[in-house]
Design a protein around this motif. Sequence first.
Motif, mmCIF file in Angstrom:
data_model
loop_
_atom_site.group_PDB
_atom_site.id
_atom_site.type_symbol
_atom_site.label_atom_id
_atom_site.label_comp_id
_atom_site.label_asym_id
_atom_site.label_seq_id
_atom_site.Cartn_x
_atom_site.Cartn_y
_atom_site.Cartn_z
ATOM 1 N N PRO A 125 0.847 -1.207 -0.245
ATOM 2 C CA PRO A 125 0.183 -0.113 -0.046
ATOM 3 C C PRO A 125 0.722 1.115 -0.017
ATOM 4 C CG PRO A 125 0.026 -0.985 2.251
ATOM 5 C CD PRO A 125 0.586 -2.001 1.185
ATOM 6 N N PHE A 126 2.193 1.335 0.392
ATOM 7 C CA PHE A 126 2.986 2.408 0.445
ATOM 8 C C PHE A 126 3.716 2.380 -0.725
ATOM 9 C CE2 PHE A 126 1.335 1.507 4.495
ATOM 10 C CZ PHE A 126 0.964 2.602 5.010
ATOM 11 N N GLY A 127 4.070 1.568 -1.684
ATOM 12 C CA GLY A 127 4.854 1.694 -2.829
ATOM 13 C C GLY A 127 6.398 1.576 -2.526
ATOM 14 N N LEU A 128 6.459 0.667 -1.417
ATOM 15 C CA LEU A 128 7.813 0.666 -0.906
ATOM 16 C C LEU A 128 8.485 -0.678 -0.874
ATOM 17 C CD1 LEU A 128 7.576 3.194 2.083
ATOM 18 C CD2 LEU A 128 8.999 3.550 0.347
ATOM 19 N N LEU A 129 7.746 -1.924 -1.408
ATOM 20 C CA LEU A 129 8.364 -3.213 -1.358
ATOM 21 C C LEU A 129 9.761 -3.168 -1.829
ATOM 22 C CD1 LEU A 129 7.313 -5.767 0.147
ATOM 23 C CD2 LEU A 129 6.350 -6.226 -1.893
ATOM 24 N N ASN A 130 9.819 -2.791 -3.054
ATOM 25 C CA ASN A 130 11.068 -3.018 -3.802
ATOM 26 C C ASN A 130 12.219 -2.045 -3.058
ATOM 27 O OD1 ASN A 130 12.982 -3.376 -5.955
ATOM 28 N ND2 ASN A 130 12.870 -0.842 -6.172
ATOM 29 N N GLU A 131 12.007 -1.164 -2.244
ATOM 30 C CA GLU A 131 12.805 -0.264 -1.485
ATOM 31 C C GLU A 131 13.292 -1.225 -0.407
ATOM 32 O OE1 GLU A 131 10.561 1.120 -3.245
ATOM 33 O OE2 GLU A 131 11.225 2.811 -4.245
ATOM 34 N N LEU A 132 12.130 -1.536 0.322
ATOM 35 C CA LEU A 132 12.502 -2.429 1.594
ATOM 36 C C LEU A 132 13.298 -3.555 1.273
ATOM 37 C CD1 LEU A 132 11.655 -3.007 4.629
ATOM 38 C CD2 LEU A 132 9.619 -4.180 3.907
ATOM 39 N N ASN A 133 12.924 -4.372 0.172
ATOM 40 C CA ASN A 133 13.811 -5.501 -0.320
ATOM 41 C C ASN A 133 15.341 -4.976 -0.446
ATOM 42 O OD1 ASN A 133 14.941 -8.187 -0.787
ATOM 43 N ND2 ASN A 133 13.992 -7.661 -3.034
ATOM 44 N N LEU A 134 15.436 -3.886 -1.093
ATOM 45 C CA LEU A 134 16.892 -3.481 -1.301
ATOM 46 C C LEU A 134 17.590 -2.776 0.115
ATOM 47 C CD1 LEU A 134 16.504 -0.580 -4.215
ATOM 48 C CD2 LEU A 134 17.733 -3.103 -4.289
ATOM 49 N N LEU A 135 16.722 -2.427 0.872
ATOM 50 C CA LEU A 135 17.424 -1.941 2.226
ATOM 51 C C LEU A 135 17.726 -3.273 2.983
ATOM 52 C CD1 LEU A 135 14.860 0.788 3.319
ATOM 53 C CD2 LEU A 135 17.322 0.866 2.851
ATOM 54 N N ARG A 136 16.726 -4.430 3.174
ATOM 55 C CA ARG A 136 16.702 -5.760 3.603
ATOM 56 C C ARG A 136 18.244 -6.484 3.280
ATOM 57 N NH1 ARG A 136 16.362 -11.106 3.221
ATOM 58 N NH2 ARG A 136 15.662 -10.734 1.252
ATOM 59 N N GLN A 137 18.414 -6.360 1.928
ATOM 60 C CA GLN A 137 19.501 -6.871 1.395
ATOM 61 C C GLN A 137 20.778 -6.049 1.906
ATOM 62 O OE1 GLN A 137 19.032 -7.176 -2.860
ATOM 63 N NE2 GLN A 137 17.484 -8.419 -2.951
#
Length: 172
Positions: A125-137
């Motif tokens: 819902p926040f359009g942040l899933l791609n960024e969250l994955n990058l941050l997690r990696q």
Amino acid sequence: MYREIYEYKADGYIEIENTSCIGGVVLYNSKKNKVVKSGEDAAYDKFVTFVQSQVTQVPGFPLIFNHTKPEGEFSFDNNKAYTITELEYLEPLSDKEGDEFVVWFKSVIDKLKEGGDFSAITDDPFGLLNELNLLRQYAVGNNIGLDLNKSSNVMVRSYKGIKQYVFTDPYG
């Protein structure tokens, strides 16, 4: 650090509420629509360095104009290290958005703990899933933790009535 703060204040910046910056000050200049964050937070330095390393601007990361470490790198033998970061002005989440973000983040982490991966998660819902994955990696590869259980580490970029959610301080 205080010399730089004084210089920014002389240039029209005013101090605003600090919701995430460890040991520092947040300044805002409405004419420049910029924020300056000063702080003693090694995890924030890693985040900014990561954002600056991206080949293209990632929508869910802030625009960083300048990032310096006047007293050198953070290390066990350097207790004077701090950063001065100039970035775009972003707005805080509303209380409702903040609560919804924390619930969403926890649901993503729960799905990952159950053995899922990011490709299986469709709720964004926040359009942040791609960024969250990058941050997690990046966090896993650099032995740092995600600190997103509080919504103050996400803000909003607003442009012509359109909201873009932005991670601002996701490491702890």
